[in-house]
Design a protein around this motif. Structure first.
Motif, PDB file in Angstrom:
ATOM      1  N   UNK A  43       0.843  -1.198   0.000  1.00  0.00           N
ATOM      2  CA  UNK A  43       0.000   0.000   0.000  1.00  0.00           C
ATOM      3  C   UNK A  43       0.875   1.243   0.000  1.00  0.00           C
ATOM      4  N   UNK A  44       0.558   2.178  -0.872  1.00  0.00           N
ATOM      5  CA  UNK A  44       1.368   3.391  -1.004  1.00  0.00           C
ATOM      6  C   UNK A  44       1.237   4.272   0.234  1.00  0.00           C
ATOM      7  N   UNK A  45       2.248   5.095   0.468  1.00  0.00           N
ATOM      8  CA  UNK A  45       2.222   5.986   1.634  1.00  0.00           C
ATOM      9  C   UNK A  45       1.162   7.061   1.456  1.00  0.00           C
ATOM     10  N   UNK A  46       0.706   7.588   2.587  1.00  0.00           N
ATOM     11  CA  UNK A  46      -0.310   8.640   2.558  1.00  0.00           C
ATOM     12  C   UNK A  46       0.286   9.954   2.041  1.00  0.00           C
ATOM     13  N   UNK A  47      -0.423  10.583   1.129  1.00  0.00           N
ATOM     14  CA  UNK A  47       0.007  11.847   0.546  1.00  0.00           C
ATOM     15  C   UNK A  47      -0.695  13.019   1.222  1.00  0.00           C
ATOM     16  N   UNK A  48       0.006  14.135   1.297  1.00  0.00           N
ATOM     17  CA  UNK A  48      -0.551  15.319   1.941  1.00  0.00           C
ATOM     18  C   UNK A  48      -1.880  15.728   1.321  1.00  0.00           C
ATOM     19  N   UNK A  49      -1.962  15.684  -0.010  1.00  0.00           N
ATOM     20  CA  UNK A  49      -3.173  16.138  -0.698  1.00  0.00           C
ATOM     21  C   UNK A  49      -4.385  15.254  -0.411  1.00  0.00           C
ATOM     22  N   UNK A  50      -4.171  14.023   0.063  1.00  0.00           N
ATOM     23  CA  UNK A  50      -5.281  13.108   0.337  1.00  0.00           C
ATOM     24  C   UNK A  50      -5.630  13.053   1.821  1.00  0.00           C
ATOM     25  N   UNK A  51      -5.025  13.934   2.610  1.00  0.00           N
ATOM     26  CA  UNK A  51      -5.277  13.945   4.052  1.00  0.00           C
ATOM     27  C   UNK A  51      -5.959  15.237   4.482  1.00  0.00           C
ATOM     28  N   UNK A  52      -6.986  15.102   5.301  1.00  0.00           N
ATOM     29  CA  UNK A  52      -7.587  16.260   5.957  1.00  0.00           C
ATOM     30  C   UNK A  52      -6.878  16.418   7.301  1.00  0.00           C
ATOM     31  N   UNK A  53      -6.136  17.483   7.468  1.00  0.00           N
ATOM     32  CA  UNK A  53      -5.312  17.675   8.659  1.00  0.00           C
ATOM     33  C   UNK A  53      -5.926  18.774   9.519  1.00  0.00           C
ATOM     34  N   UNK A  54      -6.206  18.432  10.773  1.00  0.00           N
ATOM     35  CA  UNK A  54      -6.793  19.387  11.722  1.00  0.00           C
ATOM     36  C   UNK A  54      -6.005  19.340  13.035  1.00  0.00           C
ATOM     37  N   UNK A  55      -6.141  20.398  13.823  1.00  0.00           N
ATOM     38  CA  UNK A  55      -5.448  20.468  15.119  1.00  0.00           C
ATOM     39  C   UNK A  55      -6.398  21.018  16.169  1.00  0.00           C
ATOM     40  N   UNK A  56      -6.282  20.487  17.382  1.00  0.00           N
ATOM     41  CA  UNK A  56      -7.153  20.936  18.470  1.00  0.00           C
ATOM     42  C   UNK A  56      -6.372  20.954  19.789  1.00  0.00           C
ATOM     43  N   UNK A  57      -6.806  21.814  20.698  1.00  0.00           N
ATOM     44  CA  UNK A  57      -6.175  21.897  22.014  1.00  0.00           C
ATOM     45  C   UNK A  57      -6.599  20.692  22.856  1.00  0.00           C
ATOM     46  N   UNK A  58      -5.629  19.911  23.319  1.00  0.00           N
ATOM     47  CA  UNK A  58      -5.928  18.733  24.129  1.00  0.00           C
ATOM     48  C   UNK A  58      -5.260  18.809  25.493  1.00  0.00           C
ATOM     49  N   UNK A  59      -4.986  20.007  25.963  1.00  0.00           N
ATOM     50  CA  UNK A  59      -4.337  20.176  27.263  1.00  0.00           C
ATOM     51  C   UNK A  59      -5.261  19.711  28.386  1.00  0.00           C
ATOM     52  N   UNK A  60      -4.703  18.902  29.283  1.00  0.00           N
ATOM     53  CA  UNK A  60      -5.462  18.411  30.430  1.00  0.00           C
ATOM     54  C   UNK A  60      -5.171  19.321  31.623  1.00  0.00           C
TER      55      UNK A  60
END
Length: 221
Positions: free
Chosen positions: A84-101
């Motif tokens: 299986x080919x590696x994941x490409x940036x263009x095919x990924x939905x990238x999000x970030x969230x604050x997970x500080x405890x």
């Protein structure tokens, strides 16, 4: 009277010779059609070029078959090794969230990679850079690299970014953005930084920001 008989005899011989000559011409003329028929037959023989064209068409069929198999190889979502080919940036939905405890000494941001394309492979670490008022700051890798995993279409996996909280009372170093580069990729993706707005000022001996391996912030979904 004898003279007349000789004359008639001579005329008869001449007439006979004349008829023989005419018959010879007819025979030659009849030979011509047979010669033309032979030429026509030879011309028909060169018509076997139709078989040559058929061979050429069959050859074209083989070429076409090769192209079809090539199309299958391109469409199977695998690399040259059949994996299986590696994941490409263009095919990924990238999000970030604050997970500080609450109560933790450090802040945490979780970055999630969701696959919007064909099944693909991920392993190791993502590249992480923080944009700050003092320039770009690269995160240091922490922990063991993630083993190779298959991220199916519509599924996601996350990793964590840890950073020190600015409890110094000073203005600190302002964070203006986040740049993520998926493992094995050269194309990056820019995001808004969802964590605390500043980092404490350091003595410049190293980066205070750390990034965990793929999967270090949850098991994915």
């Amino acid at each position: 009277m004898r003279v007349h008989k000789l004359t008639f005899a001579a005329l008869a011989v001449a007439a006979s010779l004349s008829l023989t000559a005419c018959n010879g011409d007819d025979t030659t003329a009849q030979g011509d059609p047979s010669s033309a028929s032979s030429e026509s037959s030879s011309s028909g023989g060169s018509g076997s070029g139709g078989s040559d064209q058929g061979d050429a068409e069959q050859g074209g069929g083989k070429d076409s078959g090769g192209q079809n198999s090539g199309g299958t190889d391109e469409g199977n979502g695998s690399n040259a090794d059949g994996q299986t080919a590696k994941c490409r940036t263009d095919a990924l939905n990238i999000t970030a969230s604050d997970s500080t405890i609450s109560g933790d000494p450090d802040g945490t941001v979780a970055v999630t990679l969701e696959n919007s394309g064909e099944d693909c492979a991920l392993s190791g670490f993502a590249g992480v850079d923080l944009k700050t008022s003092e320039g770009s700051l690269s995160a240091e890798r922490r922990g063991e690299p993630a083993e190779r995993m298959i991220l199916k279409n519509g599924k996601s996996v996350s990793f964590g970014i840890n950073y020190p909280m600015n409890d110094s009372g000073g203005s600190g170093v302002k964070i203006t953005g986040l740049v993520v580069t998926p493992p094995g990729e050269s194309k990056s993706f820019s995001l808004e930084w969802p964590g605390a707005g500043t980092l404490p000022v350091t003595d410049g001996s190293g980066t205070p920001v750390q990034v965990g391996p793929i999967g270090s912030a949850g098991q994915g979904s």
